[in-house]
Design a protein around this motif. Structure first.
Motif, PDB file in Angstrom:
ATOM      1  N   THR A  95       0.827  -1.216   0.000  1.00  0.00           N
ATOM      2  CA  THR A  95       0.000   0.000   0.000  1.00  0.00           C
ATOM      3  C   THR A  95       0.857   1.261   0.000  1.00  0.00           C
ATOM      4  O   THR A  95       0.568   2.235  -0.695  1.00  0.00           O
ATOM      5  CB  THR A  95      -0.872   0.028   1.279  1.00  0.00           C
ATOM      6  OG1 THR A  95      -1.546  -1.211   1.382  1.00  0.00           O
ATOM      7  CG2 THR A  95      -1.865   1.156   1.269  1.00  0.00           C
ATOM      8  N   GLN A  96       1.922   1.241   0.806  1.00  0.00           N
ATOM      9  CA  GLN A  96       2.724   2.466   0.928  1.00  0.00           C
ATOM     10  C   GLN A  96       3.316   2.858  -0.422  1.00  0.00           C
ATOM     11  O   GLN A  96       3.372   4.043  -0.764  1.00  0.00           O
ATOM     12  CB  GLN A  96       3.826   2.271   1.962  1.00  0.00           C
ATOM     13  CG  GLN A  96       3.272   2.148   3.370  1.00  0.00           C
ATOM     14  CD  GLN A  96       4.337   2.346   4.439  1.00  0.00           C
ATOM     15  OE1 GLN A  96       5.355   2.978   4.204  1.00  0.00           O
ATOM     16  NE2 GLN A  96       4.084   1.804   5.611  1.00  0.00           N
ATOM     17  N   TYR A 119      -4.497   5.667   9.417  1.00  0.00           N
ATOM     18  CA  TYR A 119      -3.327   4.829   9.172  1.00  0.00           C
ATOM     19  C   TYR A 119      -2.067   5.601   9.608  1.00  0.00           C
ATOM     20  O   TYR A 119      -1.802   6.700   9.110  1.00  0.00           O
ATOM     21  CB  TYR A 119      -3.327   4.536   7.666  1.00  0.00           C
ATOM     22  CG  TYR A 119      -2.264   3.652   7.110  1.00  0.00           C
ATOM     23  CD1 TYR A 119      -1.541   2.777   7.903  1.00  0.00           C
ATOM     24  CD2 TYR A 119      -1.994   3.680   5.738  1.00  0.00           C
ATOM     25  CE1 TYR A 119      -0.570   1.956   7.346  1.00  0.00           C
ATOM     26  CE2 TYR A 119      -1.041   2.862   5.169  1.00  0.00           C
ATOM     27  CZ  TYR A 119      -0.325   2.008   5.984  1.00  0.00           C
ATOM     28  OH  TYR A 119       0.618   1.206   5.437  1.00  0.00           O
ATOM     29  N   ASN A 164     -10.424   4.885   4.492  1.00  0.00           N
ATOM     30  CA  ASN A 164     -10.264   3.472   4.831  1.00  0.00           C
ATOM     31  C   ASN A 164     -11.621   3.014   5.385  1.00  0.00           C
ATOM     32  O   ASN A 164     -11.803   2.887   6.579  1.00  0.00           O
ATOM     33  CB  ASN A 164      -9.121   3.418   5.884  1.00  0.00           C
ATOM     34  CG  ASN A 164      -8.823   2.059   6.434  1.00  0.00           C
ATOM     35  OD1 ASN A 164      -8.381   1.946   7.583  1.00  0.00           O
ATOM     36  ND2 ASN A 164      -9.045   1.030   5.661  1.00  0.00           N
ATOM     37  N   ASN A 169      -8.750   1.830  10.336  1.00  0.00           N
ATOM     38  CA  ASN A 169      -7.633   1.812  11.272  1.00  0.00           C
ATOM     39  C   ASN A 169      -7.430   3.237  11.782  1.00  0.00           C
ATOM     40  O   ASN A 169      -7.167   4.132  10.975  1.00  0.00           O
ATOM     41  CB  ASN A 169      -6.362   1.338  10.537  1.00  0.00           C
ATOM     42  CG  ASN A 169      -5.181   1.199  11.461  1.00  0.00           C
ATOM     43  OD1 ASN A 169      -5.317   1.264  12.679  1.00  0.00           O
ATOM     44  ND2 ASN A 169      -4.005   0.993  10.891  1.00  0.00           N
ATOM     45  N   ASP A 197      -8.632   2.707   0.601  1.00  0.00           N
ATOM     46  CA  ASP A 197      -7.783   1.643   1.133  1.00  0.00           C
ATOM     47  C   ASP A 197      -8.705   0.566   1.726  1.00  0.00           C
ATOM     48  O   ASP A 197      -9.348   0.790   2.750  1.00  0.00           O
ATOM     49  CB  ASP A 197      -6.862   2.238   2.202  1.00  0.00           C
ATOM     50  CG  ASP A 197      -5.925   1.207   2.805  1.00  0.00           C
ATOM     51  OD1 ASP A 197      -6.101   0.006   2.532  1.00  0.00           O
ATOM     52  OD2 ASP A 197      -5.021   1.607   3.558  1.00  0.00           O
ATOM     53  N   SER A 224      -4.108  -4.497  -0.342  1.00  0.00           N
ATOM     54  CA  SER A 224      -2.828  -5.139  -0.027  1.00  0.00           C
ATOM     55  C   SER A 224      -3.095  -6.524   0.552  1.00  0.00           C
ATOM     56  O   SER A 224      -4.172  -6.780   1.094  1.00  0.00           O
ATOM     57  CB  SER A 224      -2.108  -4.275   1.010  1.00  0.00           C
ATOM     58  OG  SER A 224      -1.073  -4.977   1.619  1.00  0.00           O
ATOM     59  N   SER A 226      -1.219  -7.515   2.977  1.00  0.00           N
ATOM     60  CA  SER A 226      -0.515  -7.430   4.260  1.00  0.00           C
ATOM     61  C   SER A 226      -1.356  -7.835   5.458  1.00  0.00           C
ATOM     62  O   SER A 226      -0.817  -8.239   6.486  1.00  0.00           O
ATOM     63  CB  SER A 226      -0.004  -6.007   4.493  1.00  0.00           C
ATOM     64  OG  SER A 226       1.135  -5.780   3.713  1.00  0.00           O
ATOM     65  N   LYS A 227      -2.681  -7.685   5.368  1.00  0.00           N
ATOM     66  CA  LYS A 227      -3.523  -8.003   6.521  1.00  0.00           C
ATOM     67  C   LYS A 227      -4.219  -9.349   6.371  1.00  0.00           C
ATOM     68  O   LYS A 227      -4.608  -9.955   7.355  1.00  0.00           O
ATOM     69  CB  LYS A 227      -4.577  -6.916   6.726  1.00  0.00           C
ATOM     70  CG  LYS A 227      -4.027  -5.527   6.919  1.00  0.00           C
ATOM     71  CD  LYS A 227      -3.607  -5.273   8.337  1.00  0.00           C
ATOM     72  CE  LYS A 227      -3.106  -3.852   8.482  1.00  0.00           C
ATOM     73  NZ  LYS A 227      -2.737  -3.493   9.833  1.00  0.00           N
ATOM     74  N   ARG A 234       4.837  -8.360   0.877  1.00  0.00           N
ATOM     75  CA  ARG A 234       4.977  -7.059   0.197  1.00  0.00           C
ATOM     76  C   ARG A 234       4.315  -7.098  -1.190  1.00  0.00           C
ATOM     77  O   ARG A 234       4.979  -7.180  -2.225  1.00  0.00           O
ATOM     78  CB  ARG A 234       6.468  -6.647   0.040  1.00  0.00           C
ATOM     79  CG  ARG A 234       7.301  -6.658   1.268  1.00  0.00           C
ATOM     80  CD  ARG A 234       6.767  -5.812   2.392  1.00  0.00           C
ATOM     81  NE  ARG A 234       6.169  -4.556   1.977  1.00  0.00           N
ATOM     82  CZ  ARG A 234       5.064  -4.039   2.541  1.00  0.00           C
ATOM     83  NH1 ARG A 234       4.443  -4.667   3.523  1.00  0.00           N
ATOM     84  NH2 ARG A 234       4.581  -2.912   2.111  1.00  0.00           N
TER      85      ARG A 234
HETATM   86  C1  LIG Z   1      -4.870   1.170   6.885  1.00  0.00           C
HETATM   87  C2  LIG Z   1      -3.771   0.295   6.373  1.00  0.00           C
HETATM   88  N1  LIG Z   1      -3.661   0.084   5.054  1.00  0.00           N
HETATM   89  C3  LIG Z   1      -2.713  -0.712   4.539  1.00  0.00           C
HETATM   90  C4  LIG Z   1      -1.793  -1.332   5.366  1.00  0.00           C
HETATM   91  C5  LIG Z   1      -0.772  -2.229   4.744  1.00  0.00           C
HETATM   92  O1  LIG Z   1       0.288  -1.508   4.218  1.00  0.00           O
HETATM   93  P1  LIG Z   1       1.332  -2.297   3.276  1.00  0.00           P
HETATM   94  O2  LIG Z   1       0.525  -2.893   2.170  1.00  0.00           O
HETATM   95  O3  LIG Z   1       2.284  -1.229   2.803  1.00  0.00           O
HETATM   96  O4  LIG Z   1       1.972  -3.335   4.129  1.00  0.00           O
HETATM   97  C6  LIG Z   1      -1.844  -1.135   6.731  1.00  0.00           C
HETATM   98  C7  LIG Z   1      -0.840  -1.783   7.588  1.00  0.00           C
HETATM   99  O5  LIG Z   1      -0.544  -1.451   8.681  1.00  0.00           O
HETATM  100  C8  LIG Z   1      -2.861  -0.313   7.251  1.00  0.00           C
HETATM  101  O6  LIG Z   1      -2.983  -0.120   8.568  1.00  0.00           O
END
Ligand SMILES: Cc1ncc(COP(=O)(O)O)c(C=O)c1O
Length: 421
Positions: A95-96, A119, A164, A169, A197, A224, A226-227, A234
């Protein structure tokens, strides 16, 4: 299998004054159900058998290879319930990076509206990109469209909204369908593009369709893994408003590798999507999260908290006289790490008196049980103390720690000087 990786050991992150043990309730990373190990084994076996893998890892994949975006289109159907043109998808290493790509296209000094608490890295990413992050008031459904409209008054130049909406978050707010439509209409009228997001979209069982499903012309959508799979993969899908916009985004950066997805992660995730393992992993992650929610609801009784099915954490607004920093510090002294609301605040003013407590960071449910039990006991004490005395007692954490450690001695940690860099 559940051991913490060496570079992430808690004692290395702990402040010098902390006791020798710590339970990390800060990071909201997904649990690691056993199926992930099996799914990795299967994907890697398949990769080793295929005679194309050596060639696959020989090259970069700017924006993802054809098979990556096709698998992405298939996977995102689970959220959109409609066919998505694979040409609209840009694959990044998270995501970043997707946000950095988008922020790089914005005018210097442009306004980035977002939830007033959001976030944790968003403010830093936006300011580094020369944008002006502005927090918009939220309620239990997230961004309030009328407040966004008010925030636009007198503000000229480019304006973009990051939001989001599904298990926000840190507040865990879920934006209902009607609010999503209202927000999209407001943005369209005001000429505001949306970055949505949806990182928890596959984990919350009742997630409404994304804003990008009914307002694709003004929305960039990011999902993403990631969760829902694992943070270290990544890998994220960014869905552009159109195939042309996707191409325009990638064209100027296709030789800059910082945002490219890793070939091994791409091949692994493609295999998982094609074979149905991806859905099985989601089911297992959801089941693990449900178990952790049940533990939390049994243990956390000292004060009320907010969460949603699928959330990796709980959000805990504190009673008025229990100050969040005092609680965070007392918890740290007891070896429990939690995050104050300040970490998520876009502006330093009007930060809610709340903390975020991760349910999924501890590798085992046993660690979670111990961590939450200590936290709850501490909270109970803080609440009781606040009732009895209007003054805060900074020794509270220490005396409780002594109790919890059963009188065992606490040796100060050795301190080391920082090397010159
Ligand atoms: C709101 C939010 N979006 C996305 C992500 C994931 O980020 P990335 O895909 O860069 O790991 C996170 C992770 O902490 C998050 O809290």
């Amino acid at each position: 299998m559940n051991e913490q990786p060496r570079h992430n050991r808690l004692e290395e992150l702990m402040p010098e004054s902390s006791p020798k043990f710590a339970i990390d309730l800060t990071t909201a990373l997904p649990p690691a159900p056993h199926i992930i190990h099996r799914a990795l084994e299967e994907a890697f076996r398949q990769m080793c058998r295929a005679d194309t893998t050596t060639m696959d890892i020989r090259h970069n994949r700017p924006g993802g290879a054809r098979e990556d975006v096709e698998c992405g289109s298939r996977w995102l159907r689970g959220r959109f319930e409609q066919e998505l043109d694979p040409e609209r998808i840009v694959v990044t290493n998270g995501t970043q990076s997707a946000l950095n790509l988008l922020f790089g296209t914005m005018e210097p000094g442009a306004t980035l509206f977002t939830e007033s608490i959001t976030y944790a890295v968003l403010k830093q990413l936006a300011t580094r990109a020369g944008l002006k992050p502005i927090g918009v008031p939220v309620d239990q459904e997230g961004i309030i469209p009328e407040a966004l409209e008010e925030g636009c008054l007198g503000r000229t130049g480019q304006r973009v909204l990051f939001c989001n909406p599904t298990v926000h978050n840190p507040t865990t707010a879920v934006m209902g369908g009607a609010r999503r439509v209202h927000l999209a209409e407001t943005c369209r009228r005001l000429g505001i593009s949306i970055i949505e997001d949806d990182v928890l979209g596959f984990l919350h069982p009742d997630a409404p369709p994304p804003i990008a499903a009914f307002a694709p012309d003004i929305t960039w959508y990011c999902m993403s893994v990631s969760k829902c799979f694992a943070m270290g993969l990544r890998f994220a899908y960014l869905l552009a408003p159109s195939a042309d916009r996707a191409r325009e985004l990638v064209a100027p950066v296709q030789r800059l590798s910082w945002w490219f997805p890793n070939a091994l992660s791409s091949l692994t995730i493609n295999h998982w999507i094609r074979t149905g393992l991806a859905q099985q992993i989601i089911d297992a992650v959801r089941a693990d999260i449900r178990e952790r929610h049940a533990i939390a609801s049994e243990i956390l009784t000292a004060t009320e908290y907010v969460t949603k099915p699928g959330s990796l954490h709980v959000w805990m607004p504190l009673p008025d006289r229990v100050e969040r920093h005092a609680l965070v510090n007392a918890a740290k002294l007891c070896g429990i790490l939690i995050r104050p609301a300040d970490v998520f605040a876009v502006s330093d003013s009007r930060v809610p008196n709340a903390v975020r407590v991760s349910l999924t960071a501890p590798p085992t449910t046993n660690d979670l049980t111990v961590g939450l039990s200590i936290l709850d006991k501490l909270l109970g004490w803080e609440i009781q103390k606040a009732k009895e005395s209007p003054f805060n007692d900074p020794t509270l954490g220490l005396s409780l720690l002594d109790k919890l450690l059963d009188g065992r001695s606490r040796r100060p940690r050795e301190t080391r000087s920082k090397p010159l860099r």
